[in-house]
Design a protein around this motif. Structure first.
Motif, PDB file in Angstrom:
ATOM      1  N   PHE A 114       0.839  -1.195   0.000  1.00 31.85           N
ATOM      2  CA  PHE A 114       0.000   0.000   0.000  1.00 31.85           C
ATOM      3  C   PHE A 114       0.878   1.251   0.000  1.00 31.85           C
ATOM      4  O   PHE A 114       1.794   1.398   0.803  1.00 31.85           O
ATOM      5  CB  PHE A 114      -0.897   0.002   1.234  1.00 31.85           C
ATOM      6  CG  PHE A 114      -1.812   1.194   1.332  1.00 31.85           C
ATOM      7  CD1 PHE A 114      -2.994   1.234   0.619  1.00 31.85           C
ATOM      8  CD2 PHE A 114      -1.481   2.272   2.130  1.00 31.85           C
ATOM      9  CE1 PHE A 114      -3.839   2.328   0.699  1.00 31.85           C
ATOM     10  CE2 PHE A 114      -2.318   3.367   2.233  1.00 31.85           C
ATOM     11  CZ  PHE A 114      -3.503   3.403   1.510  1.00 31.85           C
ATOM     12  N   SER A 165     -11.308  -1.206  -7.102  1.00 32.33           N
ATOM     13  CA  SER A 165     -10.467  -1.329  -5.903  1.00 32.33           C
ATOM     14  C   SER A 165      -9.121  -1.926  -6.284  1.00 32.33           C
ATOM     15  O   SER A 165      -8.972  -2.553  -7.341  1.00 32.33           O
ATOM     16  CB  SER A 165     -11.150  -2.205  -4.855  1.00 32.33           C
ATOM     17  OG  SER A 165     -11.372  -3.510  -5.359  1.00 32.33           O
ATOM     18  N   ASP A 207      -8.209  -1.403  -1.174  1.00 32.36           N
ATOM     19  CA  ASP A 207      -8.278   0.054  -1.257  1.00 32.36           C
ATOM     20  C   ASP A 207      -9.328   0.425  -2.303  1.00 32.36           C
ATOM     21  O   ASP A 207      -9.161   0.180  -3.492  1.00 32.36           O
ATOM     22  CB  ASP A 207      -6.902   0.600  -1.643  1.00 32.36           C
ATOM     23  CG  ASP A 207      -6.854   2.111  -1.631  1.00 32.36           C
ATOM     24  OD1 ASP A 207      -7.794   2.738  -1.101  1.00 32.36           O
ATOM     25  OD2 ASP A 207      -5.879   2.674  -2.166  1.00 32.36           O
ATOM     26  N   ILE A 219     -11.344   1.586   2.959  1.00 32.97           N
ATOM     27  CA  ILE A 219     -10.332   0.529   2.874  1.00 32.97           C
ATOM     28  C   ILE A 219     -10.748  -0.608   3.793  1.00 32.97           C
ATOM     29  O   ILE A 219     -11.018  -0.392   4.987  1.00 32.97           O
ATOM     30  CB  ILE A 219      -8.930   1.030   3.288  1.00 32.97           C
ATOM     31  CG1 ILE A 219      -8.475   2.183   2.397  1.00 32.97           C
ATOM     32  CG2 ILE A 219      -7.925  -0.115   3.246  1.00 32.97           C
ATOM     33  CD1 ILE A 219      -7.140   2.784   2.818  1.00 32.97           C
ATOM     34  N   THR A 274      -3.980   8.201   5.908  1.00 31.91           N
ATOM     35  CA  THR A 274      -5.132   8.079   5.026  1.00 31.91           C
ATOM     36  C   THR A 274      -6.347   8.791   5.601  1.00 31.91           C
ATOM     37  O   THR A 274      -6.536   8.851   6.825  1.00 31.91           O
ATOM     38  CB  THR A 274      -5.481   6.591   4.775  1.00 31.91           C
ATOM     39  OG1 THR A 274      -6.579   6.519   3.868  1.00 31.91           O
ATOM     40  CG2 THR A 274      -5.861   5.881   6.064  1.00 31.91           C
TER      41      THR A 274
END
Length: 478
Positions: free
Chosen positions: A304, A377, A401, A407, A442
């Motif tokens: 990620f 995603s 994600d 998420i 995030t």
């Protein structure tokens, strides 16, 4: 012809090839025992007009003799002379096919294509000439070339820079059965096992049709694993080296990488693989990783927030992991062996890694189960290594994600009963959420998602911690 179980997309492609009214060159590749030959022999409704298979480590003379025998059988038993070269062999094939393709669609099948191309044999240039000068002009002709050495097929055929450049019209990369296809295959064989037992078998040997073919009705998962893996005549008792040496000319380094990844369930980066296996950092390592990836043994996952150069490689071939963990150095043999292993600590760590790998392969089913089938995603992994003794690390084995600003942080747990969240595990999950949010910054909503065998027993005891939970049942959905 026998019925082809599963393989929905592949069968649909073959149907399109049969009705395209154009010359077709189909390349099929995938690991050993995956069912490539079975698919081609039984997938085409009209059968094969001519079939020839390469022989491992055969000489040019032996291959040419085998070719003449195959053409003799196809033409009705009229004895044909052995060709002196592949150029002459293909001229003989053209003479045989020319009157036939005028009458209707015909399929020619070259199996184990890389094995036919022996050193200095001139086979590949002769095949290029056969396709370019004649076959590509015949609208009723389908030529299928098939090989287990996936990396060779991609380099020498699909990405060919010579006479076959951009000549392949269709391709099939045949993968193992999904869990659902495995269940359907066993059902067709009259094998009656519940989902938990089927999943155990899948975790040990994957969805490899030739392995599954050995399973007989009336045996439990433990008995099946004992018979195939822990008896001297069991198919999987000594399959490991045969598997790799049949695919790669010098398989020692490939096997070293597999062993290194088997010891690290979280996976290794390219640099970590180089250091662990004592490899060079040049193109050879890239070649090894590409060959293992294309053959379906390992899978790279982009962490990620990172790029492909930061990929983490994981061992995703179920049988290879099972062999290294349990079969290779085991003194135990015969009935009851697997039941003994399944009570030990090694079983717990192995089952967790194997279940995670299977879930990663069935991401479409998981997305469908949590209601985001049509939401774009990206799937990745994530880990944070502490920078100081006071710092705390965390690892997430699968996150989804999503484009809708959410998420899913997925925790995959394999157990023989409903999974119970302990106080320590609840704290671990809370820390994962906290550390992930702090390190990634995030702004998306985070949904802790449990993927278990039979569900979570006490999620209500920790309100708000688990946002979604799904069970192994979703793995059995097509």
């Amino acid at each position: 012809m026998e019925n082809v179980i599963g393989r929905t997309e592949e069968k649909a492609l073959i149907k399109r090839i049969e009705t395209s009214a154009e010359p077709e060159l189909l390349a099929v590749y995938g690991r050993r025992r995956i069912g490539k030959t079975f698919l081609i022999r039984n997938g085409f409704s009209q059968g094969l007009t001519f079939e020839f298979s390469g022989t491992h480590n055969a000489t040019l003379s032996q291959e040419l003799e085998s070719f003449s025998l195959a053409l003799t059988n196809a033409s009705g038993g009229i004895q044909l002379a052995k060709p002196t070269s592949w150029i002459q062999a293909f001229q003989m094939l053209i003479q045989y096919l020319t009157p036939l393709v005028k009458k209707g669609r015909k399929v020619v099948f070259f199996d184990e294509f890389p094995w036919i191309n022996t050193p200095r044999s001139g086979f590949l240039p002769a095949f290029e000439n056969f396709w370019n000068s004649w076959a590509s002009k015949e609208k009723n002709l389908v030529v299928v070339i098939c090989g287990s050495a996936a990396s060779w097929m991609i380099k020498k055929v699909i990405n060919n820079r010579g006479g076959l450049h951009n000549r392949v019209t269709r391709r099939i990369r045949l993968l193992p059965f999904t869990v659902a296809e495995t269940a359907a295959y066993l059902k067709a064989k009259k094998v009656k096992l519940d989902k938990y037992q089927i999943l155990q078998i899948y975790m040990a040997m994957g969805g490899i049709p030739q392995y599954l073919k050995e399973i007989e009705p009336g045996y439990s998962a433990a008995q099946v694993i004992d018979k195939l893996c822990f008896t001297k005549d069991g198919l999987l008792n000594d399959e490991f080296k045969n598997l790799y040496y049949s695919l790669f000319d010098s398989a020692e380094n490939h096997i070293d990488i597999i062993r290194a990844l088997a010891q690290k369930g979280k996976g290794l980066t390219r640099n970590e693989i180089i250091e662990t296996c004592k490899l060079t950092s040049g193109g050879y390592t890239t070649q090894l990783l590409d060959e293992l990836k294309e053959s379906g043994f390992i899978t790279p996952y982009i962490p990620f927030g990172k790029t492909s150069k930061d990929s983490v490689y994981k061992l995703t071939d179920e049988y290879s992991l099972f062999y290294i963990k349990f079969i290779e150095n085991s003194r135990a043999r015969g009935q009851g062996t697997w039941l003994m292993f399944s009570t030990g600590t090694s079983w717990k760590s192995w089952s967790g890694i194997a279940y995670e790998s299977i879930c990663m392969k069935h991401i479409d089913q998981i997305k469908n189960a949590i209601g985001i089938k049509n939401v774009y995603s990206e799937v990745s992994v994530w880990r944070y290594q502490p920078k100081s003794p006071e710092d705390q690390g965390a690892q997430i084995d699968m996150l989804i994600d999503r484009a809708d600003k959410c998420i899913n942080l997925c925790e995959m747990k394999f157990s023989s009963d409903t999974f119970e969240i302990t106080k320590s595990y609840a704290r671990e999950l809370e820390n994962k959420l906290k550390i992930f949010h702090a390190q990634t910054k995030t702004r998306k909503s985070l949904f802790m998602t449990m993927v278990t065998t039979y569900g979570v027993k006490n999620s209500d005891s920790y309100p708000g911690l688990i946002q979604q939970q799904i069970t192994m049942d979703i793995l059995f959905e097509l």
